[in-house]
Structure formats: structure tokens, C-alpha cells
Motif scaffolding. Sequence first.
Motif, PDB file in Angstrom:
ATOM      1  N   HIS A 180       1.168 -58.958-124.640  1.00  0.00           N
ATOM      2  CA  HIS A 180       0.258 -58.329-125.599  1.00  0.00           C
ATOM      3  C   HIS A 180       0.124 -59.233-126.828  1.00  0.00           C
ATOM      4  CE1 HIS A 180      -1.275 -55.458-128.608  1.00  0.00           C
ATOM      5  NE2 HIS A 180      -1.947 -54.993-127.567  1.00  0.00           N
ATOM      6  N   SER A 208      -4.629 -54.189-124.762  1.00  0.00           N
ATOM      7  CA  SER A 208      -4.123 -53.323-123.690  1.00  0.00           C
ATOM      8  C   SER A 208      -5.121 -53.159-122.543  1.00  0.00           C
ATOM      9  CB  SER A 208      -3.645 -51.975-124.227  1.00  0.00           C
ATOM     10  OG  SER A 208      -4.433 -51.520-125.251  1.00  0.00           O
ATOM     11  N   SER A 252      -8.211 -48.671-127.342  1.00  0.00           N
ATOM     12  CA  SER A 252      -8.933 -48.734-128.619  1.00  0.00           C
ATOM     13  C   SER A 252     -10.235 -49.506-128.465  1.00  0.00           C
ATOM     14  CB  SER A 252      -8.049 -49.385-129.672  1.00  0.00           C
ATOM     15  OG  SER A 252      -7.685 -50.669-129.253  1.00  0.00           O
ATOM     16  N   HIS A 263      -7.802 -52.205-137.234  1.00  0.00           N
ATOM     17  CA  HIS A 263      -7.649 -51.524-135.945  1.00  0.00           C
ATOM     18  C   HIS A 263      -7.969 -50.039-136.147  1.00  0.00           C
ATOM     19  CE1 HIS A 263      -5.751 -50.245-132.182  1.00  0.00           C
ATOM     20  NE2 HIS A 263      -5.856 -51.512-131.810  1.00  0.00           N
ATOM     21  N   GLU A 312      -6.484 -47.605-135.118  1.00  0.00           N
ATOM     22  CA  GLU A 312      -5.265 -46.796-135.296  1.00  0.00           C
ATOM     23  C   GLU A 312      -4.926 -46.643-136.784  1.00  0.00           C
ATOM     24  OE1 GLU A 312      -1.911 -48.243-133.072  1.00  0.00           O
ATOM     25  OE2 GLU A 312      -2.987 -48.089-131.174  1.00  0.00           O
ATOM     26  N   THR A 366      -7.480 -55.128-130.798  1.00  0.00           N
ATOM     27  CA  THR A 366      -6.921 -56.463-131.067  1.00  0.00           C
ATOM     28  C   THR A 366      -7.727 -57.540-130.325  1.00  0.00           C
ATOM     29  OG1 THR A 366      -5.331 -56.124-129.285  1.00  0.00           O
ATOM     30  CG2 THR A 366      -4.596 -55.623-131.513  1.00  0.00           C
TER      31      THR A 366
END
Length: 305
Positions: free
Chosen positions: A22, A39, A127, A199, A201, A216
Motif C-alpha cells: 500500500h 486499496s 475511497s 483524502h 477519510e 491515495t
Amino acid sequence: MQEIKEKLNKLKKEKNAVILAHIYQLPEIQDIADFVGDSLDLSRKAAETGADAIVFCGVHFMAETAAILSPQKKILIPDANAGCPMADMITAEKLREYKKRYDNPFTVAYVNTSAGVKAESDICCTSSNAVNVLKSVESETKDSDIIFVPDRNLGSYAEKMSGRKIVVWNGFCPTHNNMLPEMLLKAKKEHPEAEVLVHPECRPEVVGLADFALSTGGMCKYVRASSKKEFIIGTETGILYKLQKENPDKKFYPVSSLAVCPNMKKITLAKVLDVLDNMKNIVTVPDDIREKAYAPIKRMLEVNA
Ligand code: 13P
Ligand code: SF4
């Protein structure tokens, strides 16, 4: 380093293995990986590779997703304790109970969840595709209550961008949620020319101050294509290594240098060598859960990101 690389290459050949990492991984892990991605990219790579074994340098739910997609491959995680606190904020049992509150629930599970939670869900998302995933189920969910688990920040971002009304679980990523608007305002003041990428999040107040909210992988792609020279980056700081390596002429400033995911950083070169050499820390999912969790992941992979 050269010696470790040689050892790894020999072992990879012997075991027909690949190393996936990652974007938040330590620089030395990114450097030895066959592929570094977000991801979504990682789950696609894991499904596609012809390798017999995958060393998954990331957190547990990522390795588990690979194991669900490819049960015939050996998925090794260099540190079995590399978990995700956000994924732990919901369990299959809690979700089952929650769904009972609605007549016609339709559950969208962020891939940052356990296999058990995925097994209780209708579709997954990451995301990078959450908005498109919501759009893709528009007609079939006209009369449903959409439940989004577990990230309240990604959920509220996807709700806003898709225009769909959704019920959002109250989970969050501590690493991203700890970035506060005042930190971003300070960075913007110090670097007024920089473009701001965060991001989803992050808290809505932080996303609201940014130029773009991107996964990302989305950030890496955006920066590569941009003619801008400076960027403020609001995500886990591991990404800065990849950004700088790919764009040596551009400058990157973190919203917070404290935005570090301790679990991502549990993966070290010594652990990568150890699991590959000894074929240990194999991530498996019981068949009954795996079969149920496969459908929502597969469905997500069919949505164009
Ligand atoms: P992406 O790789 O999808 O951007 O997600 C980041 C993340 O927080 C993984 O835990
Ligand atoms: Fe989980 Fe946050 Fe770490 Fe990602 S950065 S693995 S969401 S705790």
C-alpha cells in the motif's frame, strides 16, 4: 539493502510470489515491492496476478480481501497484528442488528471492514470509487435505505457527491480524523501557491477547505498529470515518499506530519523476508463467510472507478 533485495528475489522465484504494498508503507517496503497502489488497485492486482503467493504489505482487511478474491493463492501478511482501528469499529453482529431497523436496507461497505461485515453487505467500495458505486446502484435502491459502513467521513463525502440520502455508521480513521481544519489553514498560509489534496477519510470541515478529495492512488495520478509545482497533502504521510520519488521537481507539504498510521508501519523488511521464507502468517477466510463476502467485492470491481 542489495543483499536483502537479492534474497527476496530468490525467494520470490522459488515460491512464485509477488510483493504488493500500500502507498502508506515505509519507503524501504515501497522500494522492494512489485506493485505499490491504493486499496482498489491492490485488490485488482491481487485478483489478476498469476502468482501462487502474495506478500501483502498493508493492513489485515486488505490481505483478507485478496484472500476472498483468490482463495487458491497463499496470501501472507508480514505482521498479523497490522489491523485497522476503523475496520474494528463495526462487527458483522452489530451490522446485522442495525439492518433490522430498516424495512429494505441496502448496505455499502467500505473495504476497510472485516470479511464478516462484507458478507453482510450488498456492495463494497473504496475511497476511489465510493461515489460511482453509489451511482451504480441508483435504480435498484430507489425504495431502499442505504446504510454506509463504517467511515462517517467517507460516507458523508459520498452522500454529498452522489446526491443520495444515506445512513452513515459512526466510524472513523483516527489518523485522518485527527487532521484539523486549523492545521490545513496553517499549511495554506505557509504555502499559498500550493494546491490542496486531501483524502475523503478526513473530516468534512477539512475536505471543505481542500481543492480536491482523492484516494491515495487518485492523488498520485493527479499530481503526475498536474502542471502545478506545490501540493499540500492531507493523508497518511507514507504517500509523500511515492509522490516525491515520482515527481522530483515538485514540492509536497503534509497537513500534519503526525498523520501516521501505526499499523501500516508495522511492516518491516525483516518481516517480509521471514513470512516469505517460512510461508507463514497466511490469511484465510472460512468458506461460508468467503462465499458471501465475495459477491459485494466482485460487484464493486465491476463498477468503473
Ligand atoms: P485508499 O488506499 O483507498 O486511498 O485508502 C486509504 C486507507 O486509508 C487505507 O486504509
Ligand atoms: Fe485504517 Fe486509517 Fe490506518 Fe487506513 S490509515 S489502515 S483507515 S487506521
